[in-house]
Structure formats: C-alpha cells, structure tokens
Scaffold this motif. Sequence first.
Motif, PDB file in Angstrom:
ATOM      1  N   ILE A  52     -13.024 -22.666  -5.987  1.00 47.35           N
ATOM      2  CA  ILE A  52     -14.166 -22.874  -6.888  1.00 47.35           C
ATOM      3  C   ILE A  52     -14.376 -21.616  -7.730  1.00 47.35           C
ATOM      4  O   ILE A  52     -14.586 -21.702  -8.942  1.00 47.35           O
ATOM      5  N   GLY A  53     -14.308 -20.465  -7.117  1.00 45.58           N
ATOM      6  CA  GLY A  53     -14.466 -19.208  -7.843  1.00 45.58           C
ATOM      7  C   GLY A  53     -13.424 -19.050  -8.937  1.00 45.58           C
ATOM      8  O   GLY A  53     -13.743 -18.618 -10.052  1.00 45.58           O
ATOM      9  N   TRP A  54     -12.181 -19.419  -8.661  1.00 47.63           N
ATOM     10  CA  TRP A  54     -11.115 -19.320  -9.666  1.00 47.63           C
ATOM     11  C   TRP A  54     -11.389 -20.259 -10.837  1.00 47.63           C
ATOM     12  O   TRP A  54     -11.267 -19.872 -11.992  1.00 47.63           O
ATOM     13  N   VAL A  55     -11.762 -21.503 -10.514  1.00 42.90           N
ATOM     14  CA  VAL A  55     -12.027 -22.489 -11.574  1.00 42.90           C
ATOM     15  C   VAL A  55     -13.238 -22.045 -12.395  1.00 42.90           C
ATOM     16  O   VAL A  55     -13.204 -22.055 -13.628  1.00 42.90           O
ATOM     17  N   LYS A  56     -14.319 -21.644 -11.718  1.00 43.56           N
ATOM     18  CA  LYS A  56     -15.526 -21.213 -12.435  1.00 43.56           C
ATOM     19  C   LYS A  56     -15.250 -19.985 -13.301  1.00 43.56           C
ATOM     20  O   LYS A  56     -15.800 -19.866 -14.396  1.00 43.56           O
ATOM     21  N   ASN A  57     -14.402 -19.095 -12.831  1.00 41.29           N
ATOM     22  CA  ASN A  57     -14.054 -17.908 -13.612  1.00 41.29           C
ATOM     23  C   ASN A  57     -13.365 -18.307 -14.921  1.00 41.29           C
ATOM     24  O   ASN A  57     -13.596 -17.700 -15.959  1.00 41.29           O
ATOM     25  N   ASP A  58     -12.528 -19.343 -14.859  1.00 42.63           N
ATOM     26  CA  ASP A  58     -11.794 -19.790 -16.047  1.00 42.63           C
ATOM     27  C   ASP A  58     -12.640 -20.657 -16.975  1.00 42.63           C
ATOM     28  O   ASP A  58     -12.659 -20.446 -18.182  1.00 42.63           O
ATOM     29  N   ILE A  59     -13.322 -21.675 -16.410  1.00 41.56           N
ATOM     30  CA  ILE A  59     -13.995 -22.668 -17.265  1.00 41.56           C
ATOM     31  C   ILE A  59     -15.410 -23.019 -16.836  1.00 41.56           C
ATOM     32  O   ILE A  59     -16.034 -23.905 -17.431  1.00 41.56           O
ATOM     33  N   GLY A  60     -15.939 -22.342 -15.837  1.00 45.51           N
ATOM     34  CA  GLY A  60     -17.253 -22.694 -15.296  1.00 45.51           C
ATOM     35  C   GLY A  60     -18.363 -22.711 -16.324  1.00 45.51           C
ATOM     36  O   GLY A  60     -19.162 -23.652 -16.383  1.00 45.51           O
ATOM     37  N   ALA A  61     -18.435 -21.682 -17.158  1.00 45.69           N
ATOM     38  CA  ALA A  61     -19.517 -21.596 -18.147  1.00 45.69           C
ATOM     39  C   ALA A  61     -19.446 -22.755 -19.138  1.00 45.69           C
ATOM     40  O   ALA A  61     -20.477 -23.346 -19.480  1.00 45.69           O
ATOM     41  N   GLN A  62     -18.253 -23.111 -19.578  1.00 40.49           N
ATOM     42  CA  GLN A  62     -18.109 -24.212 -20.533  1.00 40.49           C
ATOM     43  C   GLN A  62     -18.481 -25.557 -19.903  1.00 40.49           C
ATOM     44  O   GLN A  62     -19.161 -26.362 -20.528  1.00 40.49           O
ATOM     45  N   VAL A  63     -18.020 -25.790 -18.686  1.00 38.01           N
ATOM     46  CA  VAL A  63     -18.322 -27.056 -18.002  1.00 38.01           C
ATOM     47  C   VAL A  63     -19.827 -27.177 -17.781  1.00 38.01           C
ATOM     48  O   VAL A  63     -20.434 -28.216 -18.082  1.00 38.01           O
ATOM     49  N   GLU A  64     -20.458 -26.114 -17.279  1.00 35.08           N
ATOM     50  CA  GLU A  64     -21.887 -26.161 -17.003  1.00 35.08           C
ATOM     51  C   GLU A  64     -22.708 -26.302 -18.287  1.00 35.08           C
ATOM     52  O   GLU A  64     -23.697 -27.041 -18.318  1.00 35.08           O
ATOM     53  N   ALA A  65     -22.294 -25.635 -19.361  1.00 39.82           N
ATOM     54  CA  ALA A  65     -23.011 -25.759 -20.642  1.00 39.82           C
ATOM     55  C   ALA A  65     -22.917 -27.183 -21.169  1.00 39.82           C
ATOM     56  O   ALA A  65     -23.904 -27.735 -21.677  1.00 39.82           O
ATOM     57  N   ARG A  66     -21.755 -27.804 -21.040  1.00 39.61           N
ATOM     58  CA  ARG A  66     -21.590 -29.184 -21.518  1.00 39.61           C
ATOM     59  C   ARG A  66     -22.435 -30.144 -20.689  1.00 39.61           C
ATOM     60  O   ARG A  66     -23.049 -31.068 -21.233  1.00 39.61           O
ATOM     61  N   LEU A  67     -22.495 -29.942 -19.381  1.00 36.41           N
ATOM     62  CA  LEU A  67     -23.331 -30.800 -18.538  1.00 36.41           C
ATOM     63  C   LEU A  67     -24.803 -30.620 -18.887  1.00 36.41           C
ATOM     64  O   LEU A  67     -25.565 -31.591 -18.896  1.00 36.41           O
TER      65      LEU A  67
END
Length: 91
Positions: A52-67
């Motif tokens: 989860i940390g690896w994924v969030k580091n790469d795209i977490g901010a974009q995914v959460e902003a879109r949600l």
Amino acid sequence: MWKILDIQADGDLITGARYFCARGGVETEGWWKFAEPVLTVPFAEVTEEVVIGWVKNDIGAQVEARLDEQAASVTKTVVAPWLPQVFTPSI
C-alpha cells in the motif's frame, strides 16, 4: 481505506499490484505497475501495508483527489429502470 487485492511478481521482485481505495463513499480499484521496481524487502517479509505504501507513494495523491472530486459531485442514487420499481411512502 486502501487494500491490495493481488500482486504481480517476477521471482521475488514485486512488479505491480491491484489496489482498492474507498474515500468519501466513493470507491475504485485498478492495477498499478511499478515503473522501476527494486527488491528492498525480502518477498517473505512483504506485508499489505508495505505494498500500500508503494502504491500510495506513486499514485495515492491522484487517486484520493479523484475520489474526493467524485464524492463532491455525487447525486442521489435511484433504482435502475430494469429493476423492480418499489414505491416507498415518505412519512
């Protein structure tokens, strides 16, 4: 809330992950391929939290902003036309 549903690996090197993310009543899932995977943790010691940390580091901010955008524009859910229509009086 983040979850890892599956991972892809080349030997002991994790190269991608299928993730699920829910925020503000909206959810999504997808696959993420790590651009430059590096073996930093022995495979047997990798936990869901690590991936989860690896994924969030790469795209977490974009995914959460879109949600968050989607949650802000959510409209009332209605019964789909092909499902039985049930009348429920408001009292």
